[in-house]
Design an enzyme around this catalytic site. Sequence first.
Site, PDB file in Angstrom:
ATOM      1  N   CYS A   1       7.161   6.214  -1.999  1.00  0.00           N
ATOM      2  CA  CYS A   1       5.642   6.799  -1.704  1.00  0.00           C
ATOM      3  C   CYS A   1       5.501   8.115  -2.046  1.00  0.00           C
ATOM      4  O   CYS A   1       6.430   9.021  -1.679  1.00  0.00           O
ATOM      5  CB  CYS A   1       5.642   6.628   0.032  1.00  0.00           C
ATOM      6  SG  CYS A   1       4.165   7.150   0.538  1.00  0.00           S
TER       7      CYS A   1
ATOM      8  N   CYS B   1       0.388   7.350  -6.723  1.00  0.00           N
ATOM      9  CA  CYS B   1       0.469   6.703  -5.555  1.00  0.00           C
ATOM     10  C   CYS B   1       1.181   5.348  -6.123  1.00  0.00           C
ATOM     11  O   CYS B   1       0.670   4.535  -7.101  1.00  0.00           O
ATOM     12  CB  CYS B   1      -0.935   6.240  -5.047  1.00  0.00           C
ATOM     13  SG  CYS B   1      -0.488   5.407  -3.521  1.00  0.00           S
TER      14      CYS B   1
HETATM   15  N1  DGL Z   1       2.218   4.103  -1.653  1.00  0.00           N
HETATM   16  C1  DGL Z   1       1.851   5.434  -1.048  1.00  0.00           C
HETATM   17  C2  DGL Z   1       1.938   6.586  -2.028  1.00  0.00           C
HETATM   18  O1  DGL Z   1       2.575   6.665  -2.952  1.00  0.00           O
HETATM   19  C3  DGL Z   1       0.546   5.175  -0.491  1.00  0.00           C
HETATM   20  C4  DGL Z   1       0.106   6.247   0.521  1.00  0.00           C
HETATM   21  C5  DGL Z   1      -0.751   5.666   1.476  1.00  0.00           C
HETATM   22  O2  DGL Z   1      -0.291   5.026   2.478  1.00  0.00           O
HETATM   23  O3  DGL Z   1      -1.989   6.430   1.694  1.00  0.00           O
HETATM   24  O4  DGL Z   1       1.439   7.629  -1.952  1.00  0.00           O
END
Ligand code: DGL
Length: 262
Positions: free
Chosen positions: A73, A183
């Site tokens: 993430c 993301c």
């Molecule tokens: N997969 C997360 C990232 O890479 C998502 C972020 C979120 O939950 O807003 O930033």
Amino acid sequence: MQNNPIGIFDSGIGGTSIWKEIISLLPNENTIYLADSTNAPYGKRNKSEIISLSVKNANKLIEMGCKTIVVACNTATTNAIQTLRLTYDIPIIGIEPAIKPAAIATKTRKVGVLATKGTLSSELFTKTSNLYAQNIEVIEVIGTGLVELIEDGKINSEEMYSLLNSYISPMIKNNIDYLVLGCTHYPYLIPILTKMFSDNVTIIDSGEAVARQTKAVLKTKNLLNPQKENGKHSLYTNANPNTLKNILQIENESIKIDKLDF
Ligand code: DGL
């Protein structure tokens, strides 16, 4: 310790884009994946909330015996990796928007970055961007609402098309030739984005690089799993497991998807 699983977490199902790269590069490794979908999106939260959610996830993975943790993430990495590395003595691998390769390769000197508010406003992202993108223009756009739609299984919805259209219009107008996906949910949007951009725009995400880094770290620490058979994988979500099942579309008895409270 070598036979213990690699722990991977994300705010939700998006980090499975990284998990896929890891199991493809390291087929003999066992993995545990945590999707904290109940608390998604992290991107709207402040730094201290992101840190405490990341610590909660890491504690669970350590309790489950993980030999290393991959923070799949960008939002959690850019806000919490320092704390995680100071808190635990196992290797912690993170993911950041791949500004560097885009900055090196761009010919138009204009690069787009699509990421969450939490990532774009983080000190770590600002530092990386200042370091590698000094002589180019970076068009940063917050992907408000995209994570929620992906978590809701609405990847191919009208709403998704119109949101994406509004986010990439300023990039197209500015003549970018590289789009950095900042993301881990966004690689699931590549088929749509590819249709929206001309062939002149290359889309970059960091999934493969993170898998390579995971392999390198495990090798250096002598933590690679020596088993000859394929690894076993447990993916847990604290929300509805169908969301994970739908995005993965994998039927395989070595992959288990369940609900877990964490
Ligand atoms: N997969 C997360 C990232 O890479 C998502 C972020 C979120 O939950 O807003 O930033």
